[in-house]
Structures are given as structure tokens and as C-alpha cells.
Design a protein around this motif. Structure first.
Motif, PDB file in Angstrom:
ATOM      1  N   PHE A   7      11.561   5.020   7.050  1.00 31.02           N
ATOM      2  CA  PHE A   7      10.658   5.917   6.322  1.00 31.02           C
ATOM      3  C   PHE A   7      11.075   7.376   6.491  1.00 31.02           C
ATOM      4  O   PHE A   7      11.180   8.131   5.520  1.00 31.02           O
ATOM      5  CB  PHE A   7       9.224   5.730   6.811  1.00 31.02           C
ATOM      6  N   GLY A  50       4.532   7.746   8.378  1.00 29.93           N
ATOM      7  CA  GLY A  50       4.609   6.526   7.584  1.00 29.93           C
ATOM      8  C   GLY A  50       3.727   5.400   8.085  1.00 29.93           C
ATOM      9  O   GLY A  50       3.986   4.228   7.772  1.00 29.93           O
ATOM     10  N   GLN A  72       2.402   3.004   5.409  1.00 29.95           N
ATOM     11  CA  GLN A  72       3.489   2.225   4.806  1.00 29.95           C
ATOM     12  C   GLN A  72       3.995   1.159   5.771  1.00 29.95           C
ATOM     13  O   GLN A  72       4.299   0.031   5.365  1.00 29.95           O
ATOM     14  CB  GLN A  72       4.632   3.159   4.392  1.00 29.95           C
ATOM     15  N   MET A  82      10.751   0.605   2.335  1.00 34.03           N
ATOM     16  CA  MET A  82       9.737   1.457   2.956  1.00 34.03           C
ATOM     17  C   MET A  82       9.219   2.551   2.031  1.00 34.03           C
ATOM     18  O   MET A  82       8.025   2.812   1.964  1.00 34.03           O
ATOM     19  CB  MET A  82      10.282   2.085   4.240  1.00 34.03           C
ATOM     20  N   VAL A  83      10.122   3.216   1.338  1.00 38.32           N
ATOM     21  CA  VAL A  83       9.708   4.184   0.312  1.00 38.32           C
ATOM     22  C   VAL A  83      10.328   3.706  -0.990  1.00 38.32           C
ATOM     23  O   VAL A  83      11.549   3.690  -1.113  1.00 38.32           O
ATOM     24  CB  VAL A  83      10.165   5.615   0.642  1.00 38.32           C
TER      25      VAL A  83
END
Length: 242
Positions: free
Chosen positions: A104, A115, A118, A154-155
Motif C-alpha cells: 500500500f 492503509g 484496505q 492493494m490499491v
């Protein structure tokens, strides 16, 4: 529909080997495209060319209409094209959660925060929550594959290039990775280019495939369509796909 990822007449030679020979393909936004072919067909070379690991001798690569063929790997990733490798690459001494946090922070260093939300979501998606505090080096091969995929997601990027993501893992882990791909595709309209020898999985995921043989694109179409082509049967499959 807009083209998300496009390879245009890519050529790459290594000494006397023409690894990529005028390779072209276009993948639409939100499409999950399979790339199949025998060993040595040039599939991983294509992956390395579109993701900046190799520089093409000639040709172009476009992401959302913009050329990235001369960009470095980290620049391509920043633009939203993320790839996986056949060999898992994790921080073995870090825990599962710490690996996700590192991914992240590496992808969005200026976003702020650590993060946490997430990471929480990805632990559920990967089914690795019970192992959140376990060092990555203590995971099984399949669990490491799940974690690597989770780090890549993750992103959310706009396009993911996955090189043999199902190789050498058990059917339960394969199903979990399929669920992850479909989830990211549905929620973010993300584009996927997936290299795999797993025809059953390719049939589940990919309405359209690109067949490569001897460094060239041999065919585009559905798995059933390309399986009927004499040149594909003779050069790669040996028999019709089942």
C-alpha cells in the motif's frame, strides 16, 4: 469500448532468437484476456515488454491511449499497470499484514494513512486473516501466491498483467485467486491480461484469448474458436481443447 492496453508490432531479439515478432494485440477496458501458447512461444517476453522489464527493439505499447514503451517499470506501475511474476516475491521476515501495508505504501506514498481499511478488506478477500500476524516465509506456496496477488491489488490499478498466476498451487487456492480477479474486475472495471496454461481456468475467466506460437500471434478469439484452427491444433494443442 475504449482500449485499455495495446501492443503494436512489438519486436524483441536476443542474439539469434527472435523472441517477439511483430506482436500486436488490443485489450478493451474491463476485459479479462487470456494469453495461451506452448513453452517458448513468447508469452512471458510479451509480458516483460508491456510492463517495462524489457525494452522493445521496435513497436509501441499504449496504456489508455498513451505510449509507455520507453517508460521504466516503476513509471508504468504508477500509471496503473501492475504485474505479477511467476516466482512469488515477498518480504519473508514481514508478516502477512505488514507485506500488505508495504505494498500500500509503495504504491501511494503521498496518500497518507497506513492503509488499515484496505489491509482489513484484503485479508478477507485473500482468506488470510487467520494468518495476518504470520511471517510470509512460514506460508505455504499457495498462501504466498494469495498474498502476492493481494499485494498487487492493494490499491486498484486500471490494468493487471498476470504471468502464470495459477501455476503449482492447489485447486482451492486457484478458486480463491479466480474470486479475487473477478472481484477486482467487477468493482473497478479493471482490465486483465492473464498468461496461463490452465485451460479450464482460462475458459472460466476469459471470453477471448490470444494464442502465441514461436514469438508471433497465431490467433485471437474465444477458446472454442481458436481450438478449431488447424494451425493452432498442429502447432500447439495437438488436439482440440476440451
Amino acid at each position: 469500448m475504449a482500449v485499455a492496453l495495446e501492443a503494436i508490432a512489438l519486436n524483441k531479439r536476443f542474439n539469434n532468437l527472435q523472441a517477439s515478432n511483430n506482436v500486436s494485440l488490443a485489450v478493451e477496458q474491463g476485459e479479462i484476456r487470456g494469453v495461451i501458447g506452448p513453452n517458448g512461444a513468447g508469452k512471458t517476453t510479451l509480458v516483460n515488454l508491456v510492463t517495462g522489464v524489457y525494452k522493445a527493439d521496435s513497436g509501441d505499447v499504449k496504456l489508455a491511449g498513451e505510449s509507455i514503451v520507453r517508460c521504466d517499470m516503476h513509471e508504468i506501475a504508477r500509471r496503473g499497470l501492475v504485474r505479477s511474476f511467476q516466482v512469488t516475491r515477498l518480504f519473508g521476515s514481514l508478516t502477512v499484514a505488514e507485506n500488505l501495508r508495504t505494498a500500500f505504501l509503495a504504491r501511494r506514498p503521498t496518500d497518507g494513512g497506513d492503509g488499515g481499511a484496505q489491509i482489513d478488506s484484503m485479508l478477507d478477500l485473500t482468506k488470510l486473516r487467520p494468518l495476518a500476524n504470520t511471517q510470509a516465509k512460514k506460508l505455504s506456496g499457495g498462501q504466498r501466491a494469495l498474498l502476492q496477488m493481494g499485494c498487487g491489488f492493494m490499491v486498484p490499478g486500471s490494468c493487471y498483467v498476470l504471468d502464470e498466476p495459477f501455476s503449482g498451487i492447489n485447486p482451492v487456492i486457484k478458486d480463491s485467486i479466480i474470486e479475487m480477479i473477478l472481484d477486482v474486475n467487477r468493482r473497478h472495471n479493471a482490465t486483465f491480461l492473464i498468461v496461463s496454461h490452465e485451460m479450464t481456468i482460462i475458459r472460466r475467466l476469459c471470453p477471448k484469448v490470444t494464442v502465441m506460437m514461436e514469438g508471433k500471434v497465431a490467433a485471437h478469439g474465444s477458446l472454442d474458436e481458436v481450438a478449431r484452427l488447424p494451425e493452432v491444433i498442429a502447432g500447439y494443442l495437438g488436439k482440440a481443447l476440451e
